[in-house]
Design an enzyme around this catalytic site. Structure first.
Site, PDB file in Angstrom:
ATOM      1  N   SER A 185      60.410  55.017  16.603  1.00 18.19           N
ATOM      2  CA  SER A 185      59.565  55.911  17.405  1.00 18.19           C
ATOM      3  C   SER A 185      60.425  57.064  17.872  1.00 18.19           C
ATOM      4  CB  SER A 185      59.010  55.158  18.623  1.00 18.19           C
ATOM      5  OG  SER A 185      58.463  56.054  19.579  1.00 18.19           O
ATOM      6  N   LYS A 227      63.477  50.728  20.626  1.00 14.03           N
ATOM      7  CA  LYS A 227      63.393  51.627  19.474  1.00 14.03           C
ATOM      8  C   LYS A 227      64.709  52.370  19.247  1.00 14.03           C
ATOM      9  CE  LYS A 227      59.209  50.621  18.230  1.00 14.03           C
ATOM     10  NZ  LYS A 227      58.954  49.914  16.960  1.00 14.03           N
ATOM     11  N   VAL A 251      57.738  37.299  13.987  1.00  8.81           N
ATOM     12  CA  VAL A 251      59.006  37.977  13.719  1.00  8.81           C
ATOM     13  C   VAL A 251      60.102  37.559  14.689  1.00  8.81           C
ATOM     14  CG1 VAL A 251      57.858  39.982  12.689  1.00  8.81           C
ATOM     15  CG2 VAL A 251      58.483  40.027  15.129  1.00  8.81           C
ATOM     16  N   TYR A 288      60.475  49.519  25.750  1.00  9.69           N
ATOM     17  CA  TYR A 288      60.058  50.014  24.443  1.00  9.69           C
ATOM     18  C   TYR A 288      61.052  51.058  23.927  1.00  9.69           C
ATOM     19  CZ  TYR A 288      57.115  52.098  20.815  1.00  9.69           C
ATOM     20  OH  TYR A 288      56.620  52.583  19.618  1.00  9.69           O
ATOM     21  N   GLY A 313      53.274  43.228  11.067  1.00 11.79           N
ATOM     22  CA  GLY A 313      52.378  43.834  12.048  1.00 11.79           C
ATOM     23  C   GLY A 313      51.220  44.548  11.387  1.00 11.79           C
ATOM     24  N   ALA A 314      50.646  43.901  10.354  1.00 12.22           N
ATOM     25  CA  ALA A 314      49.686  44.595   9.486  1.00 12.22           C
ATOM     26  C   ALA A 314      48.229  44.308   9.807  1.00 12.22           C
ATOM     27  CB  ALA A 314      49.963  44.221   8.032  1.00 12.22           C
ATOM     28  N   SER A 315      47.953  43.659  10.938  1.00 13.59           N
ATOM     29  CA  SER A 315      46.560  43.283  11.225  1.00 13.59           C
ATOM     30  C   SER A 315      45.743  44.419  11.830  1.00 13.59           C
ATOM     31  CB  SER A 315      46.522  42.069  12.157  1.00 13.59           C
ATOM     32  OG  SER A 315      47.173  42.348  13.384  1.00 13.59           O
ATOM     33  N   ASN A 366      57.202  46.838  10.613  1.00 10.02           N
ATOM     34  CA  ASN A 366      56.321  47.588  11.495  1.00 10.02           C
ATOM     35  C   ASN A 366      55.935  46.861  12.783  1.00 10.02           C
ATOM     36  OD1 ASN A 366      54.133  49.726  12.014  1.00 10.02           O
ATOM     37  ND2 ASN A 366      52.901  47.857  11.809  1.00 10.02           N
TER      38      ASN A 366
END
Length: 257
Positions: free
Chosen positions: A148, A165, A70, A161, A19-21, A95
């Site tokens: 989170s 988490k 993923v 969500y 998730g690095a963009s 991430n």
């Protein structure tokens, strides 16, 4: 430089960040490259990562972009196969994440599936494959699952969500238990409300201000607030930490508001 400060360095270590963009993932990539790591950044579309790679290499670091979905086990394995030209990862920053924001009674099965598939199943797929590669290489490592504070508390409109988490936190503990014998540490980073490009307008609005005053520190986090905790978990400075949940939230978790 003292040995304690040196222990936060990651010189020559291989780090994979999902998730690095954009957002936190992009920030983490730059941070860990500055600490000396060789950084592989991954997202569904590798072309979106080119600016991240360019920024790191222009600053004198080493980086590469990898395609990764993923939610797809075959894609996960292919990503690690491509990374193998560098070697097995020393550090995984798990991430990748998504959310759907709408009231519970308006949420659909598709909403639930899309969030849980990415945030929980995807987290498990990537972390498990990273652990397999670390064990096969005969090395230890560090897996950092980005959870989170909503994994330990709740908020309206984001039930899938929060559920996902909470699952990531329990995944972290289960993996830490089983992987300790392989010298693999697994910890969870729990950001509070952190300002990014995606939420900046909301957090700086009147509605965001109502949320801010419920935080004991009376401020939202900045991405740089996560730098120290991330480096601690990634590096030898946190060598004895596994199964930990590290909240970075201005005391929000200990508040009843």
């Amino acid at each position: 430089m003292s040995s304690a400060i040196n222990s936060f360095r990651l010189d020559g270590r291989i780090v994979l960040i999902t998730g690095a963009s954009s957002g936190l993932g992009m920030h983490f990539a730059s941070l860990l490259a500055t600490a000396g790591a060789r950084v592989a950044v991954a997202a569904r579309r590798a072309d979106k990562l080119l600016s991240v790679v360019d920024s790191i290499t222009r600053a004198g670091g080493e980086a590469r972009a990898l395609s990764l979905d993923v939610t797809d086990g075959a894609s996960v394995r292919q990503c690690f196969d491509e990374l193998a030209s560098w070697g097995a990862p020393d550090v995984l920053v798990n991430n990748a994440g998504v959310t759907v924001t709408r009231p519970l009674l308006e949420q659909t099965e598709a909403d639930f599936d899309s969030v849980l598939d990415t945030n929980l199943k995807g987290n498990w797929l990537v972390a498990t494959e990273a652990a397999r590669r670390m064990v096969a290489a005969g090395q230890g490592g560090s897996i950092i699952n980005v959870a989170s504070i909503l994994g330990e508390r709740v908020a309206g409109g984001v039930a899938p969500y929060a559920i996902s988490k909470a699952g990531v936190i329990q995944t972290t503990k289960a993996m830490a238990l089983e992987l300790a014998r392989h010298r693999i540490r697994v910890n969870a980073l729990l950001p509070g409300y952190v300002v990014t490009d995606l939420n900046r307008d909301f957090l700086h609005s009147d509605a965001g201000d109502k949320l801010r005053v419920r935080i004991p520190s009376r401020r939202f986090g900045e991405m740089t607030d996560l730098d120290g905790p991330l480096l601690l978990l990634a590096s030898d400075a946190g060598a004895a930490m596994s199964g930990s949940t590290v909240a970075v939230d201005g005391a929000h978790l200990v508040s009843s508001l």
